[in-house]
Design a protein around this motif. Sequence first.
Motif, mmCIF file in Angstrom:
data_model
loop_
_atom_site.group_PDB
_atom_site.id
_atom_site.type_symbol
_atom_site.label_atom_id
_atom_site.label_comp_id
_atom_site.label_asym_id
_atom_site.label_seq_id
_atom_site.Cartn_x
_atom_site.Cartn_y
_atom_site.Cartn_z
ATOM 1 N N LYS A 46 72.120 31.335 -32.546
ATOM 2 C CA LYS A 46 72.557 31.721 -33.888
ATOM 3 C C LYS A 46 73.267 30.592 -34.634
ATOM 4 O O LYS A 46 72.946 30.315 -35.792
ATOM 5 N N SER A 47 74.232 29.951 -33.975
ATOM 6 C CA SER A 47 74.975 28.875 -34.657
ATOM 7 C C SER A 47 74.088 27.666 -34.907
ATOM 8 O O SER A 47 74.191 27.016 -35.958
ATOM 9 N N THR A 48 73.219 27.380 -33.954
ATOM 10 C CA THR A 48 72.272 26.273 -34.139
ATOM 11 C C THR A 48 71.413 26.543 -35.374
ATOM 12 O O THR A 48 71.235 25.669 -36.231
ATOM 13 N N LEU A 91 82.616 28.916 -41.152
ATOM 14 C CA LEU A 91 82.256 28.603 -39.768
ATOM 15 C C LEU A 91 83.067 29.427 -38.779
ATOM 16 O O LEU A 91 84.059 30.051 -39.130
ATOM 17 N N GLN A 92 82.644 29.371 -37.526
ATOM 18 C CA GLN A 92 83.285 30.155 -36.466
ATOM 19 C C GLN A 92 84.785 29.842 -36.396
ATOM 20 O O GLN A 92 85.610 30.719 -36.298
ATOM 21 N N SER A 93 85.137 28.553 -36.457
ATOM 22 C CA SER A 93 86.552 28.192 -36.592
ATOM 23 C C SER A 93 86.782 27.921 -38.079
ATOM 24 O O SER A 93 85.951 27.321 -38.724
ATOM 25 N N ALA A 164 77.540 32.222 -43.161
ATOM 26 C CA ALA A 164 78.765 32.645 -42.467
ATOM 27 C C ALA A 164 78.492 32.864 -40.982
ATOM 28 O O ALA A 164 77.664 33.690 -40.609
ATOM 29 N N ASP A 165 79.194 32.101 -40.152
ATOM 30 C CA ASP A 165 79.032 32.223 -38.702
ATOM 31 C C ASP A 165 80.207 33.017 -38.142
ATOM 32 O O ASP A 165 81.335 32.516 -38.111
ATOM 33 N N GLU A 166 79.966 34.241 -37.740
ATOM 34 C CA GLU A 166 81.013 35.114 -37.188
ATOM 35 C C GLU A 166 82.255 35.140 -38.085
ATOM 36 O O GLU A 166 83.361 34.876 -37.607
HETATM 37 MG MG LIG Z 1 77.635 30.677 -32.262
#
Ligand SMILES: [Mg+2]
Length: 222
Positions: A46-48, A91-93, A164-166
């Motif tokens: 997913k993030s990739t 992003l995730q962070s 949007a990642d998580e």
């Molecule tokens: Mg990820």
Amino acid sequence: MAILEMENIKKSFGSGHTAVEALKGIDFKVEKGEFVSIIGPSGSGKSTFLTIAGGLQNPTSGTIKISGNDFTHLKEKKRAALRFKEIGFILQSANLIPFLTVSEQFQFVEKIEHKAKADFAKDLLESLDIYDLKDKYPKDLSGGERQRVAIGRALFNDPDLILADEPTASLDTEHAYDVVKLLVKEAHAKEKATVMVTHDQRMVEWSDRVLKMEDGQLIPQM
Ligand SMILES: [Mg+2]
Ligand SMILES: Nc1ncnc2c1ncn2[C@@H]1O[C@H](COP(=O)(O)OP(=O)(O)OP(=O)(O)O)[C@@H](O)[C@H]1O
């Protein structure tokens, strides 16, 4: 109109017998004003997928178009300019700038854009329930507060595409719902194409479309 178009995207990491094929030929499109969710287990790609969609890393093969512009063949400088203008990343962070207060995070974007948007910033901060935090530094915020500031900053630039990642990973359920609803509302009201990656099945309720990432492949869910 398709804001993001990806064709036969493949991504491998490493080589030989340790090679990982993270994305296995993905075709994907998101239209103006459409809110798409991508679910899927940890390590599925997913993030990739999302970072490649936004030009933060290159695919091994395949093409990406942002508002019709081929992203894959642009030089880094042009790509960075396009990315800044067209894409809002969450992003995730939360990736806030550590030495700027919450309001300075926004003024920073304003300076680059040469546009005064003080009223818009106030409304946005209020709608994310972070207006009272405007003079604080990232280190003095909770994970959830930081994430809401990052979401505000991504929306503030008024891009056509939100990735949007998580975005709700560090939020309690109530704030998580609020954040997703806000992203959906923005997508529909301001015709932003939005792609949200999430682990949390409950968060996809308001999506126009849901896909599942499974072992580097995207499978439509509804
Ligand atoms: Mg990820
Ligand atoms: N820079 C990298 N170098 C090597 N392998 C990588 C790299 N980035 C990702 N991978 C691998 O690619 C696969 C997909 O990773 P990715 O981070 O996209 O998964 P994800 O679905 O976002 O997982 P999570 O839900 O845990 O965030 C995994 O096997 C991961 O180990």
